[in-house]
Design a protein around this motif. Structure first.
Motif, PDB file in Angstrom:
ATOM      1  N   THR A  87      35.308  49.084  27.654  1.00  8.64           N
ATOM      2  CA  THR A  87      34.209  48.164  27.372  1.00  8.64           C
ATOM      3  C   THR A  87      34.192  47.026  28.390  1.00  8.64           C
ATOM      4  O   THR A  87      35.137  46.816  29.139  1.00  8.64           O
ATOM      5  N   PRO A  92      31.556  41.509  19.469  1.00 12.27           N
ATOM      6  CA  PRO A  92      30.471  41.705  18.506  1.00 12.27           C
ATOM      7  C   PRO A  92      30.181  40.441  17.700  1.00 12.27           C
ATOM      8  O   PRO A  92      30.993  39.502  17.656  1.00 12.27           O
ATOM      9  N   SER A 318      28.476  42.768  22.206  1.00 14.23           N
ATOM     10  CA  SER A 318      28.579  44.226  22.141  1.00 14.23           C
ATOM     11  C   SER A 318      27.777  44.823  20.997  1.00 14.23           C
ATOM     12  O   SER A 318      27.497  46.019  20.988  1.00 14.23           O
ATOM     13  N   THR A 334      24.599  48.537  17.826  1.00  9.67           N
ATOM     14  CA  THR A 334      25.410  48.534  19.048  1.00  9.67           C
ATOM     15  C   THR A 334      24.505  48.261  20.240  1.00  9.67           C
ATOM     16  O   THR A 334      23.523  48.984  20.452  1.00  9.67           O
ATOM     17  N   LYS A 339      27.885  46.584  25.765  1.00 11.13           N
ATOM     18  CA  LYS A 339      29.231  47.004  25.397  1.00 11.13           C
ATOM     19  C   LYS A 339      29.909  47.783  26.519  1.00 11.13           C
ATOM     20  O   LYS A 339      31.092  47.576  26.818  1.00 11.13           O
TER      21      LYS A 339
END
Length: 456
Positions: A87, A92, A318, A334, A339
Motif C-alpha cells: 500500500t 483509512p 485508503s 475502498t 490505497k
C-alpha cells in the motif's frame, strides 16, 4: 507408494481448491491425474479480477495480511515474488454518527488498548468507564470464547462495540461483534487473558502487534488472476466445469458423481467448497462433519467497483469503514487509487454491501438490482465526500453465502468437522481456520499434507 496413474479430485476451484491442486502436484509428481470440479465461468472463486477503466481490479478479495507468511511464500515459490505490491501508507477513515473520524490506532481489531485512542469517537462517559475498567472485578475462564460484543460491551461499553469494533469485523467477516467469537477476532487478546491478564485493557496492551515497518497489507500486481493463472499452470490440473452432486466410497476408492450423471473415480478427494455445500455433499458419508458444517452461519456480500473520472476530489485516505446502520448503505468503501497508488487515468473506488444478521443488508447483497446498487454507491460517495459524478465504467460482483461467521466456539466446531471425515477425504476453505487468503492457503496445504501422510 507409487503415484503413477493415481487420480485425485478437488471439488471447488477457488483459492483453496487451486492451492490444494498445486500442493498435490508437488507431492505426487507429474504422472498423477488431478481434476478440479467447478461449474463457474472461471476458476478462482472470490478471487476475481476484472478490467475496469482499462485497469485490472479485484472485485472479490483484494488484499492479504502481509505479516502472515503464507502468501508471500507462495508467490516466491511460484516465481511471482516480484508481483507483490504494498500500500501507499494512506490510512483509512471511520464513518460514525454522521461524521468521518481517523481510524483509531493502538487497537486489536478495534478493541482499544487505551481509552484515549477513542477520544472523539465515543462520548466522555464511555471514556471514563474505560478508564475505570482495570479497577472493576473481572473473571476469565481459560479457553473461554465469548462473542466479542459480550466481552467488549461489558468491559468498555456499547459505544466501543458499535463505533470501533463492529466496523472492522464487518469489513472482514460481513458480520458483527455479536456473531464473532473473541478467539477468531482477536486470538492474541484471548491468549493474553488465558495467561492471566488482570483485565481486558491489560490483555489488549499485551496483544498489540509489534510495530510494522512495512505495509500491513499486500496485493498482487495485475490482480489475483496472476496468482490463479500460475497455480492452474503449475498444477497441470484438468478443469471439469460441472458441479459435483455426491461423493461415495465404492470398491476401495472414492467415486464422485457430477450433475450430468458422470462418475469420476478418485484415490483421494479434497472438498474445497463453502460450509453449506460441504454439509450437503457429506451428509450420509460423514454425518458428524455435515452437522458441524451446517452449524457455521454464512453471510453474503456485493461489491460495486467504479472507475471515476481522473481528478475526482477524493481524500488522501485508503478508504472508509462504516460504523453501524445510518445514512450509508455500504459497509465499507475502498479508495483503491489512494490505497495502492494511481496507475491509470481514472480514480478507482470499491464499495461493499452486505452484513450478517441485518435483513436489509442481506437483501441488498443477494437481491437488489445492479442499477440500484450503483445508485446507492453514488449516494454514499456524495454523503461521505460531497462528490456527485457519473462513473466511467463499473462492475457489480455478488458473493452469495461466501462469508463464514466465526462464532463463539468455532475452533471446537472445526475440530469436530475434521474428526468426522473418513481417511482419504480432506477439507479446505475459508470456514475453517480463517477467512483471509493466507488462512485459505494454509488450510489447503494442511489438507494435502494429511492426505499424503495417510497414503492417499
Amino acid at each position: 507408494m507409487s503415484t503413477r496413474h493415481r487420480q485425485y479430485c478437488v471439488v471447488g476451484g477457488g483459492i483453496s481448491g487451486l492451492v490444494a491442486a498445486y500442493r498435490l502436484r508437488v507431492a505426487v509428481g507429474p504422472d498423477a491425474a488431478i481434476t478440479v470440479f467447478d461449474p463457474a465461468d472461471r476458476l478462482g472463486g472470490v478471487l476475481r479480477t476484472e478490467r475496469i477503466g482499462g485497469q485490472p481490479v479485484d472485485v472479490g478479495a483484494e488484499a492479504f495480511v502481509a505479516r502472515r507468511p503464507e502468501v508471500p511464500a507462495l508467490l516466491a515459490e511460484l516465481g511471482l515474488a516480484g508481483k507483490q505490491i504494498t500500500t501507499t501508507g494512506a490510512r483509512p477513515l471511520l464513518y460514525s454518527q454522521g461524521r468521518l473520524h481517523p481510524l483509531p490506532t493502538d487497537t486489536v481489531n478495534g478493541i482499544p488498548s487505551r481509552p484515549e485512542a477513542l477520544s472523539g469517537l465515543v462520548d466522555d462517559a464511555t471514556i471514563r468507564w474505560m478508564l475505570d475498567e482495570p479497577r472493576r472485578p473481572f473473571s476469565w475462564r481459560p479457553g473461554a470464547d465469548p462473542a466479542v460484543a459480550d466481552l467488549v460491551g461489558e468491559r468498555f461499553g456499547e459505544q466501543v462495540v458499535v463505533r470501533s469494533v463492529d466496523p472492522l469485523l464487518t469489513g472482514v467477516y460481513s458480520g458483527s461483534s455479536a456473531t464473532i467469537g473473541i478467539r477468531a477476532a482477536a486470538p492474541t487478546v484471548a491468549a493474553a487473558l488465558d495467561r492471566g491478564a488482570r483485565c481486558l485493557t491489560d490483555a489488549v496492551r499485551t496483544a498489540l502487534p509489534p510495530p510494522l515497518t512495512g505495509s500491513v497489507f499486500g496485493a498482487v500486481d495485475g490482480g489475483y488472476t496472476v496468482l490463479i493463472d500460475e497455480l492452474v499452470r503449475r498444477s497441470g490440473l484438468r478443469w471439469a466445469q460441472v458441479a459435483v452432486g455426491s461423493v461415495d466410497r465404492a470398491s476401495g476408492r472414492w467415486e464422485l458423481t457430477d450433475d450430468e450423471g458422470t462418475r469420476w473415480p478418485a484415490d483421494a478427494v479434497v472438498l474445497a467448497v463453502p460450509a453449506p455445500r460441504l454439509a450437503a455433499l457429506v451428509s450420509e458419508l460423514a454425518p458428524r462433519s455435515a452437522a458441524a458444517a451446517r452449524s457455521i452461519p454464512v453471510a453474503s456480500a456485493a461489491v460495486v467497483a467504479l472507475a471515476l473520472p481522473g481528478g475526482t476530489p477524493l481524500p488522501e485516505q485508503s478508504g472508509v469503514l462504516v460504523a453501524g446502520p445510518g445514512r450509508l448503505r455500504a459497509k465499507a468503501v475502498t479508495l483503491s487509487s489512494r490505497k495502492w497508488g494511481r496507475r491509470g487515468n481514472f480514480e478507482m473506488v470499491r464499495l461493499s454491501f452486505g452484513r450478517f444478521g441485518d435483513a436489509a443488508e442481506t437483501h441488498a447483497a443477494r437481491a437488489i438490482g445492479d442499477e440500484e446498487l450503483l445508485t446507492w454507491s453514488g449516494q454514499d460517495l456524495d454523503t461521505l465526500f460531497g462528490i456527485s459524478v457519473e462513473p466511467v465504467e463499473h462492475r457489480v460482483a455478488r458473493w452469495i453465502d461466501a462469508m463464514p461467521q466465526y462464532g463463539p466456539g468455532h475452533a471446537d466446531v472445526v475440530a469436530e468437522l475434521r474428526a468426522g471425515l473418513p481417511p482419504g477425504l480432506a477439507v479446505a476453505g475459508a470456514y475453517l481456520d480463517g477467512i483471509g487468503v493466507p488462512a485459505c492457503v494454509a488450510a489447503a496445504t494442511r489438507a494435502v499434507a494429511g492426505l499424503v501422510v495417510a497414503g492417499g
